[in-house]
Motif scaffolding. Structure first.
Motif, PDB file in Angstrom:
ATOM      1  N   MET A   1     -19.796  -9.659  18.663  1.00 56.18           N
ATOM      2  CA  MET A   1     -19.115 -10.855  18.181  1.00 56.18           C
ATOM      3  C   MET A   1     -18.603 -10.653  16.754  1.00 56.18           C
ATOM      4  O   MET A   1     -17.448 -10.932  16.449  1.00 56.18           O
ATOM      5  N   LYS A   2     -19.457 -10.162  15.856  1.00 54.81           N
ATOM      6  CA  LYS A   2     -19.065 -10.002  14.462  1.00 54.81           C
ATOM      7  C   LYS A   2     -17.899  -9.043  14.336  1.00 54.81           C
ATOM      8  O   LYS A   2     -16.932  -9.305  13.608  1.00 54.81           O
ATOM      9  N   TYR A   3     -17.962  -7.910  15.048  1.00 57.15           N
ATOM     10  CA  TYR A   3     -16.891  -6.929  14.958  1.00 57.15           C
ATOM     11  C   TYR A   3     -15.583  -7.503  15.486  1.00 57.15           C
ATOM     12  O   TYR A   3     -14.515  -7.322  14.879  1.00 57.15           O
ATOM     13  N   LYS A   4     -15.639  -8.216  16.609  1.00 61.84           N
ATOM     14  CA  LYS A   4     -14.434  -8.802  17.181  1.00 61.84           C
ATOM     15  C   LYS A   4     -13.823  -9.815  16.226  1.00 61.84           C
ATOM     16  O   LYS A   4     -12.597  -9.892  16.063  1.00 61.84           O
ATOM     17  N   GLN A   5     -14.687 -10.612  15.585  1.00 56.08           N
ATOM     18  CA  GLN A   5     -14.178 -11.582  14.621  1.00 56.08           C
ATOM     19  C   GLN A   5     -13.527 -10.883  13.427  1.00 56.08           C
ATOM     20  O   GLN A   5     -12.438 -11.270  12.993  1.00 56.08           O
ATOM     21  N   LEU A   6     -14.177  -9.860  12.917  1.00 61.16           N
ATOM     22  CA  LEU A   6     -13.631  -9.150  11.759  1.00 61.16           C
ATOM     23  C   LEU A   6     -12.282  -8.513  12.091  1.00 61.16           C
ATOM     24  O   LEU A   6     -11.372  -8.485  11.259  1.00 61.16           O
ATOM     25  N   GLU A   7     -12.168  -8.010  13.306  1.00 59.34           N
ATOM     26  CA  GLU A   7     -10.916  -7.406  13.750  1.00 59.34           C
ATOM     27  C   GLU A   7      -9.783  -8.440  13.706  1.00 59.34           C
ATOM     28  O   GLU A   7      -8.668  -8.144  13.260  1.00 59.34           O
ATOM     29  N   VAL A   8     -10.090  -9.657  14.151  1.00 57.95           N
ATOM     30  CA  VAL A   8      -9.098 -10.726  14.138  1.00 57.95           C
ATOM     31  C   VAL A   8      -8.835 -11.207  12.712  1.00 57.95           C
ATOM     32  O   VAL A   8      -7.696 -11.511  12.350  1.00 57.95           O
ATOM     33  N   ILE A   9      -9.874 -11.273  11.893  1.00 61.07           N
ATOM     34  CA  ILE A   9      -9.717 -11.714  10.505  1.00 61.07           C
ATOM     35  C   ILE A   9      -8.722 -10.824   9.765  1.00 61.07           C
ATOM     36  O   ILE A   9      -7.846 -11.303   9.036  1.00 61.07           O
ATOM     37  N   ILE A  10      -8.839  -9.513   9.943  1.00 62.73           N
ATOM     38  CA  ILE A  10      -7.923  -8.585   9.275  1.00 62.73           C
ATOM     39  C   ILE A  10      -6.483  -8.854   9.716  1.00 62.73           C
ATOM     40  O   ILE A  10      -5.550  -8.734   8.918  1.00 62.73           O
ATOM     41  N   ARG A  11      -6.304  -9.256  10.964  1.00 62.71           N
ATOM     42  CA  ARG A  11      -4.961  -9.512  11.486  1.00 62.71           C
ATOM     43  C   ARG A  11      -4.451 -10.905  11.122  1.00 62.71           C
ATOM     44  O   ARG A  11      -3.254 -11.077  10.866  1.00 62.71           O
ATOM     45  N   ARG A  12      -5.333 -11.884  11.089  1.00 60.42           N
ATOM     46  CA  ARG A  12      -4.895 -13.273  11.015  1.00 60.42           C
ATOM     47  C   ARG A  12      -5.095 -13.980   9.675  1.00 60.42           C
ATOM     48  O   ARG A  12      -4.360 -14.910   9.350  1.00 60.42           O
ATOM     49  N   VAL A  13      -6.116 -13.595   8.930  1.00 54.21           N
ATOM     50  CA  VAL A  13      -6.420 -14.321   7.693  1.00 54.21           C
ATOM     51  C   VAL A  13      -5.535 -13.799   6.564  1.00 54.21           C
ATOM     52  O   VAL A  13      -5.322 -12.588   6.435  1.00 54.21           O
ATOM     53  N   ASP A  14      -5.041 -14.712   5.755  1.00 55.04           N
ATOM     54  CA  ASP A  14      -4.148 -14.346   4.655  1.00 55.04           C
ATOM     55  C   ASP A  14      -4.871 -13.448   3.655  1.00 55.04           C
ATOM     56  O   ASP A  14      -6.007 -13.736   3.265  1.00 55.04           O
ATOM     57  N   PRO A  15      -4.239 -12.345   3.240  1.00 57.27           N
ATOM     58  CA  PRO A  15      -4.875 -11.441   2.256  1.00 57.27           C
ATOM     59  C   PRO A  15      -5.221 -12.121   0.935  1.00 57.27           C
ATOM     60  O   PRO A  15      -6.017 -11.587   0.154  1.00 57.27           O
ATOM     61  N   TYR A  16      -4.639 -13.289   0.675  1.00 65.42           N
ATOM     62  CA  TYR A  16      -4.953 -14.017  -0.559  1.00 65.42           C
ATOM     63  C   TYR A  16      -6.208 -14.872  -0.417  1.00 65.42           C
ATOM     64  O   TYR A  16      -6.625 -15.516  -1.376  1.00 65.42           O
ATOM     65  N   HIS A  17      -6.785 -14.895   0.763  1.00 68.53           N
ATOM     66  CA  HIS A  17      -8.053 -15.612   0.954  1.00 68.53           C
ATOM     67  C   HIS A  17      -9.088 -15.017   0.009  1.00 68.53           C
ATOM     68  O   HIS A  17      -9.183 -13.794  -0.149  1.00 68.53           O
ATOM     69  N   PRO A  18      -9.876 -15.854  -0.687  1.00 70.83           N
ATOM     70  CA  PRO A  18     -10.811 -15.340  -1.705  1.00 70.83           C
ATOM     71  C   PRO A  18     -11.824 -14.331  -1.193  1.00 70.83           C
ATOM     72  O   PRO A  18     -12.323 -13.508  -1.967  1.00 70.83           O
ATOM     73  N   ASP A  19     -12.134 -14.357   0.106  1.00 72.41           N
ATOM     74  CA  ASP A  19     -13.123 -13.442   0.662  1.00 72.41           C
ATOM     75  C   ASP A  19     -12.494 -12.309   1.465  1.00 72.41           C
ATOM     76  O   ASP A  19     -13.202 -11.593   2.182  1.00 72.41           O
ATOM     77  N   TYR A  20     -11.182 -12.157   1.371  1.00 71.79           N
ATOM     78  CA  TYR A  20     -10.510 -11.177   2.230  1.00 71.79           C
ATOM     79  C   TYR A  20     -11.023  -9.754   1.993  1.00 71.79           C
ATOM     80  O   TYR A  20     -11.256  -9.004   2.940  1.00 71.79           O
ATOM     81  N   ASN A  21     -11.204  -9.366   0.727  1.00 70.74           N
ATOM     82  CA  ASN A  21     -11.699  -8.006   0.436  1.00 70.74           C
ATOM     83  C   ASN A  21     -13.096  -7.789   1.011  1.00 70.74           C
ATOM     84  O   ASN A  21     -13.426  -6.687   1.470  1.00 70.74           O
ATOM     85  N   TYR A  22     -13.911  -8.848   0.987  1.00 67.63           N
ATOM     86  CA  TYR A  22     -15.244  -8.764   1.589  1.00 67.63           C
ATOM     87  C   TYR A  22     -15.130  -8.521   3.086  1.00 67.63           C
ATOM     88  O   TYR A  22     -15.847  -7.689   3.650  1.00 67.63           O
TER      89      TYR A  22
END
Length: 309
Positions: A1-22
Protein backbone atom coordinates in the motif's frame (compact mmCIF):
# COMPACT_ATOMS: atom_id res chain seq x y z
CA UNK A 1 0.00 0.00 0.00
CA UNK A 2 2.68 2.52 1.00
CA UNK A 3 4.75 1.91 -2.13
CA UNK A 4 1.71 2.19 -4.41
CA UNK A 5 0.70 5.44 -2.74
CA UNK A 6 4.20 6.88 -3.03
CA UNK A 7 4.29 5.95 -6.71
CA UNK A 8 1.09 7.92 -7.26
CA UNK A 9 2.26 10.82 -5.08
CA UNK A 10 5.33 11.33 -7.28
CA UNK A 11 3.03 11.46 -10.31
CA UNK A 12 0.12 13.43 -8.89
CA UNK A 13 1.18 15.67 -6.01
CA UNK A 14 2.51 19.12 -6.88
CA UNK A 15 6.30 19.39 -6.40
CA UNK A 16 5.65 22.59 -4.42
CA UNK A 17 3.87 20.59 -1.73
CA UNK A 18 5.83 21.17 1.52
CA UNK A 19 6.43 17.44 2.01
CA UNK A 20 7.20 16.56 -1.60
CA UNK A 21 10.95 16.03 -1.03
CA UNK A 22 10.11 13.74 1.89
CA UNK A 23 7.83 11.71 -0.40
CA UNK A 24 10.62 11.45 -2.99
CA UNK A 25 13.01 10.11 -0.32
CA UNK A 26 10.43 7.63 0.95
CA UNK A 27 9.74 6.46 -2.59
CA UNK A 28 13.46 5.82 -3.17
CA UNK A 29 13.66 3.84 0.08
CA UNK A 30 10.54 1.84 -0.77
CA UNK A 31 11.85 1.09 -4.25
CA UNK A 32 15.12 -0.18 -2.77
CA UNK A 33 13.16 -2.27 -0.28
CA UNK A 34 11.12 -3.97 -2.98
CA UNK A 35 14.26 -4.64 -5.02
CA UNK A 36 15.76 -6.29 -1.94
CA UNK A 37 12.68 -8.43 -1.38
CA UNK A 38 12.76 -9.50 -5.03
CA UNK A 39 16.37 -10.57 -4.59
CA UNK A 40 15.42 -12.68 -1.56
CA UNK A 41 12.41 -14.16 -3.31
CA UNK A 42 14.66 -15.22 -6.19
CA UNK A 43 16.64 -17.46 -3.84
CA UNK A 44 13.52 -18.71 -2.05
CA UNK A 45 12.31 -20.15 -5.35
CA UNK A 46 15.11 -22.72 -5.09
CA UNK A 47 13.24 -24.46 -2.26
CA UNK A 48 12.27 -27.92 -3.46
CA UNK A 49 10.68 -29.09 -0.20
CA UNK A 50 7.00 -28.52 0.62
CA UNK A 51 6.48 -24.98 1.87
CA UNK A 52 4.27 -21.90 1.68
CA UNK A 53 5.47 -18.29 1.60
CA UNK A 54 3.73 -15.15 2.81
CA UNK A 55 5.31 -11.95 1.53
CA UNK A 56 4.67 -8.61 3.27
CA UNK A 57 2.51 -10.27 5.88
CA UNK A 58 0.64 -7.57 7.82
CA UNK A 59 -1.33 -8.14 11.01
CA UNK A 60 -2.27 -6.40 14.26
CA UNK A 61 -1.83 -7.74 17.79
CA UNK A 62 -4.22 -7.43 20.75
CA UNK A 63 -2.71 -4.06 21.69
CA UNK A 64 -3.37 -2.75 18.15
CA UNK A 65 0.35 -2.76 17.36
CA UNK A 66 1.06 -3.38 13.69
CA UNK A 67 3.38 -6.16 12.52
CA UNK A 68 4.69 -6.11 8.96
CA UNK A 69 6.89 -9.11 8.22
CA UNK A 70 8.80 -9.18 4.93
CA UNK A 71 8.64 -12.98 4.56
CA UNK A 72 7.00 -15.77 6.53
CA UNK A 73 8.13 -19.22 5.35
CA UNK A 74 5.95 -22.11 6.49
CA UNK A 75 7.65 -25.50 6.60
CA UNK A 76 6.44 -28.79 8.02
CA UNK A 77 8.51 -28.50 11.20
CA UNK A 78 8.97 -24.77 11.78
CA UNK A 79 8.19 -21.19 10.73
CA UNK A 80 10.90 -18.81 9.55
CA UNK A 81 10.50 -15.02 9.57
CA UNK A 82 12.83 -12.93 7.43
CA UNK A 83 13.55 -9.22 7.84
CA UNK A 84 15.12 -7.92 4.63
CA UNK A 85 17.48 -4.94 4.34
CA UNK A 86 18.78 -3.65 1.02
CA UNK A 87 21.72 -1.44 1.99
CA UNK A 88 25.29 -0.83 0.88
CA UNK A 89 28.39 -0.05 2.93
CA UNK A 90 29.62 -1.78 6.08
CA UNK A 91 26.78 -2.75 8.40
CA UNK A 92 27.45 -3.07 12.13
CA UNK A 93 24.67 -4.31 14.39
CA UNK A 94 24.92 -2.76 17.87
CA UNK A 95 22.59 -4.87 20.00
CA UNK A 96 23.11 -3.07 23.31
CA UNK A 97 22.37 0.36 21.84
CA UNK A 98 19.69 -1.15 19.56
CA UNK A 99 20.96 0.41 16.38
CA UNK A 100 22.31 -0.42 12.96
CA UNK A 101 25.33 1.62 11.95
CA UNK A 102 26.22 1.96 8.29
CA UNK A 103 29.65 3.17 7.24
CA UNK A 104 29.45 4.50 3.71
CA UNK A 105 32.23 4.49 1.14
CA UNK A 106 32.93 8.15 1.99
CA UNK A 107 33.45 7.12 5.68
CA UNK A 108 30.25 8.82 6.84
CA UNK A 109 28.48 6.80 9.54
CA UNK A 110 24.69 6.69 9.56
CA UNK A 111 22.34 5.29 12.20
CA UNK A 112 19.25 3.23 11.41
CA UNK A 113 16.67 1.41 13.57
CA UNK A 114 17.84 -2.03 14.61
CA UNK A 115 16.16 -4.68 12.40
CA UNK A 116 16.93 -7.28 15.07
CA UNK A 117 14.43 -5.57 17.39
CA UNK A 118 11.83 -5.55 14.62
CA UNK A 119 12.40 -9.23 14.00
CA UNK A 120 12.24 -10.08 17.71
CA UNK A 121 8.88 -8.30 18.00
CA UNK A 122 7.49 -10.32 15.10
CA UNK A 123 8.70 -13.73 16.28
CA UNK A 124 7.59 -13.02 19.85
CA UNK A 125 4.12 -12.13 18.61
CA UNK A 126 3.78 -15.24 16.44
CA UNK A 127 5.10 -17.41 19.27
CA UNK A 128 2.41 -16.02 21.57
CA UNK A 129 -0.23 -17.09 19.06
CA UNK A 130 1.30 -20.49 18.29
CA UNK A 131 3.32 -21.48 21.39
CA UNK A 132 3.87 -25.09 20.25
CA UNK A 133 5.35 -24.13 16.87
CA UNK A 134 9.10 -23.53 16.50
CA UNK A 135 9.45 -19.97 15.13
CA UNK A 136 12.86 -18.55 14.24
CA UNK A 137 13.96 -15.37 12.50
CA UNK A 138 16.85 -13.98 10.49
CA UNK A 139 17.97 -10.67 9.04
CA UNK A 140 18.81 -10.94 5.35
CA UNK A 141 21.06 -8.41 3.63
CA UNK A 142 19.89 -8.28 0.02
CA UNK A 143 22.59 -6.01 -1.41
CA UNK A 144 25.53 -8.11 -2.55
CA UNK A 145 27.98 -5.23 -2.15
CA UNK A 146 27.23 -4.74 1.54
CA UNK A 147 29.77 -5.90 4.12
CA UNK A 148 28.39 -7.40 7.31
CA UNK A 149 30.52 -6.24 10.25
CA UNK A 150 29.73 -6.78 13.91
CA UNK A 151 26.56 -8.72 14.56
CA UNK A 152 24.41 -10.32 17.23
CA UNK A 153 25.50 -13.78 18.41
CA UNK A 154 21.85 -14.70 18.90
CA UNK A 155 20.22 -13.61 15.62
CA UNK A 156 21.31 -14.98 12.23
CA UNK A 157 22.40 -12.21 9.83
CA UNK A 158 23.53 -13.14 6.34
CA UNK A 159 23.43 -12.31 2.63
CA UNK A 160 20.51 -13.49 0.51
CA UNK A 161 22.53 -16.19 -1.28
CA UNK A 162 22.84 -18.06 2.04
CA UNK A 163 19.06 -18.45 2.45
CA UNK A 164 18.84 -22.00 1.11
CA UNK A 165 21.71 -23.17 3.35
CA UNK A 166 20.17 -21.43 6.35
CA UNK A 167 16.84 -23.20 5.81
CA UNK A 168 18.58 -26.57 5.39
CA UNK A 169 20.50 -26.00 8.63
CA UNK A 170 17.33 -24.96 10.46
CA UNK A 171 15.48 -28.04 9.26
CA UNK A 172 18.20 -30.27 10.70
CA UNK A 173 17.68 -28.61 14.09
CA UNK A 174 13.88 -28.87 13.81
CA UNK A 175 13.39 -32.15 11.96
CA UNK A 176 10.14 -33.43 13.46
CA UNK A 177 7.09 -32.53 11.31
CA UNK A 178 4.49 -30.80 13.46
CA UNK A 179 2.56 -28.65 10.98
CA UNK A 180 0.02 -29.10 8.28
CA UNK A 181 1.49 -26.47 5.96
CA UNK A 182 -1.76 -25.59 4.18
CA UNK A 183 -3.79 -25.40 7.39
CA UNK A 184 -1.25 -23.15 9.06
CA UNK A 185 -1.09 -20.99 5.93
CA UNK A 186 -4.85 -20.47 6.09
CA UNK A 187 -4.62 -19.63 9.79
CA UNK A 188 -2.10 -16.89 9.05
CA UNK A 189 -4.14 -15.61 6.12
CA UNK A 190 -7.10 -15.27 8.50
CA UNK A 191 -4.95 -13.05 10.73
CA UNK A 192 -3.86 -10.82 7.90
CA UNK A 193 -5.23 -7.29 7.97
CA UNK A 194 -5.29 -4.70 5.23
CA UNK A 195 -2.68 -2.00 5.79
CA UNK A 196 -4.08 1.43 6.62
CA UNK A 197 -3.33 4.14 4.09
CA UNK A 198 -0.17 5.87 5.33
CA UNK A 199 -0.96 9.08 3.41
CA UNK A 200 -4.19 10.95 2.73
CA UNK A 201 -4.81 13.89 0.41
CA UNK A 202 -7.65 16.03 -0.90
CA UNK A 203 -8.38 16.66 -4.56
CA UNK A 204 -6.89 20.15 -4.18
CA UNK A 205 -3.47 18.57 -3.49
CA UNK A 206 -3.42 16.69 -6.80
CA UNK A 207 -2.33 17.83 -10.23
CA UNK A 208 -5.27 17.69 -12.61
CA UNK A 209 -5.23 15.95 -15.95
CA UNK A 210 -4.91 12.55 -17.60
CA UNK A 211 -1.29 11.65 -18.30
CA UNK A 212 0.05 9.82 -21.33
CA UNK A 213 1.30 6.29 -20.61
CA UNK A 214 3.97 6.68 -23.30
CA UNK A 215 5.59 10.04 -22.51
CA UNK A 216 3.78 11.20 -19.30
CA UNK A 217 2.59 14.46 -20.95
CA UNK A 218 -0.88 15.75 -20.14
CA UNK A 219 -3.48 14.46 -22.61
CA UNK A 220 -6.42 16.30 -24.15
CA UNK A 221 -9.98 14.98 -24.32
CA UNK A 222 -10.98 15.22 -27.99
CA UNK A 223 -14.07 13.63 -29.53
CA UNK A 224 -14.49 10.93 -26.89
CA UNK A 225 -10.85 9.93 -26.49
CA UNK A 226 -7.69 11.15 -24.81
CA UNK A 227 -4.99 12.39 -27.18
CA UNK A 228 -1.38 13.26 -26.38
CA UNK A 229 -0.30 16.23 -28.51
CA UNK A 230 3.35 15.49 -27.68
CA UNK A 231 3.74 11.89 -28.91
CA UNK A 232 0.30 11.57 -30.62
CA UNK A 233 -0.66 8.54 -28.54
CA UNK A 234 -4.43 8.01 -28.27
CA UNK A 235 -6.25 6.07 -25.56
CA UNK A 236 -9.98 5.96 -24.84
CA UNK A 237 -9.35 4.51 -21.39
CA UNK A 238 -6.41 6.62 -20.19
CA UNK A 239 -8.62 8.08 -17.44
CA UNK A 240 -8.59 4.70 -15.66
CA UNK A 241 -5.16 5.64 -14.30
CA UNK A 242 -6.53 8.94 -12.97
CA UNK A 243 -9.33 7.09 -11.16
CA UNK A 244 -6.76 4.67 -9.75
CA UNK A 245 -4.69 7.61 -8.44
CA UNK A 246 -7.73 9.24 -6.86
CA UNK A 247 -8.73 5.99 -5.17
CA UNK A 248 -5.30 5.49 -3.62
CA UNK A 249 -4.81 9.03 -2.37
CA UNK A 250 -8.26 10.51 -1.75
CA UNK A 251 -11.30 8.21 -1.70
CA UNK A 252 -12.78 5.07 -3.22
CA UNK A 253 -15.76 7.03 -4.54
CA UNK A 254 -15.91 10.15 -6.70
CA UNK A 255 -18.54 12.67 -7.83
CA UNK A 256 -19.08 13.88 -11.36
CA UNK A 257 -17.71 17.31 -10.41
CA UNK A 258 -14.60 15.82 -8.79
CA UNK A 259 -13.96 13.71 -11.88
CA UNK A 260 -14.22 16.80 -14.11
CA UNK A 261 -11.62 18.55 -11.93
CA UNK A 262 -9.36 15.50 -11.68
CA UNK A 263 -9.25 14.83 -15.41
CA UNK A 264 -9.52 18.40 -16.66
CA UNK A 265 -12.79 17.81 -18.53
CA UNK A 266 -15.26 20.69 -18.80
CA UNK A 267 -18.36 18.74 -19.85
CA UNK A 268 -20.24 16.98 -17.07
CA UNK A 269 -22.24 15.12 -19.73
CA UNK A 270 -19.05 13.64 -21.15
CA UNK A 271 -18.07 12.47 -17.67
CA UNK A 272 -21.45 10.77 -17.24
CA UNK A 273 -20.65 8.67 -20.32
CA UNK A 274 -17.11 7.97 -19.10
CA UNK A 275 -18.28 6.87 -15.65
CA UNK A 276 -21.47 5.02 -16.59
CA UNK A 277 -19.84 1.60 -16.09
CA UNK A 278 -19.11 2.35 -12.39
CA UNK A 279 -21.55 1.44 -9.60
CA UNK A 280 -23.54 4.44 -8.31
CA UNK A 281 -23.79 5.28 -4.61
CA UNK A 282 -26.45 7.69 -3.30
CA UNK A 283 -25.63 9.57 -0.10
CA UNK A 284 -28.28 12.15 0.67
CA UNK A 285 -28.48 14.58 -2.22
CA UNK A 286 -25.08 13.53 -3.53
CA UNK A 287 -24.35 10.91 -6.18
CA UNK A 288 -21.01 9.11 -6.12
CA UNK A 289 -19.37 6.63 -8.47
CA UNK A 290 -17.59 3.74 -6.75
CA UNK A 291 -14.07 3.16 -8.08
CA UNK A 292 -13.17 -0.57 -8.14
CA UNK A 293 -9.86 -1.60 -6.60
CA UNK A 294 -8.75 -3.20 -9.87
CA UNK A 295 -9.51 -0.10 -11.99
CA UNK A 296 -5.94 0.22 -13.33
CA UNK A 297 -5.90 -3.38 -14.60
CA UNK A 298 -9.43 -3.65 -15.93
CA UNK A 299 -9.69 -5.09 -19.43
CA UNK A 300 -9.96 -2.24 -21.87
CA UNK A 301 -12.18 -3.67 -24.55
CA UNK A 302 -14.64 -1.95 -26.77
CA UNK A 303 -18.11 -3.45 -26.48
CA UNK A 304 -21.71 -2.19 -26.55
CA UNK A 305 -21.26 -1.37 -22.83
CA UNK A 306 -17.92 0.44 -23.23
CA UNK A 307 -17.94 3.98 -21.84
CA UNK A 308 -17.13 5.41 -25.27
CA UNK A 309 -19.85 3.67 -27.28
Amino acid sequence: MKYKQLEVIIRRVDPYHPDYNYFVEQYALATAGIAGENEVFYFLQELAIPHRILRNFCTVDAASHKHEIDFVIILSSLIICLEVKNMTGQLDFDVEASQLLRTRSDSIIERFPNPIEQLTRHTRFLSSLFPHVPIIGAVVIANRRAIIGSRSPHTPIFHSDYIYSFIEKSLKQHAEPTLDIDVFYEQLIALQSLPIKPFSFTLAHLKSGVFCSKCTSKMHFIQGKFVCLNCHHQDKFAYFQALHDFRLLVDSKITNKEFCTLCGISSRYATIRLLKFLPIIKQGRHTYYEIPEQISTMVQEESPDSPMN
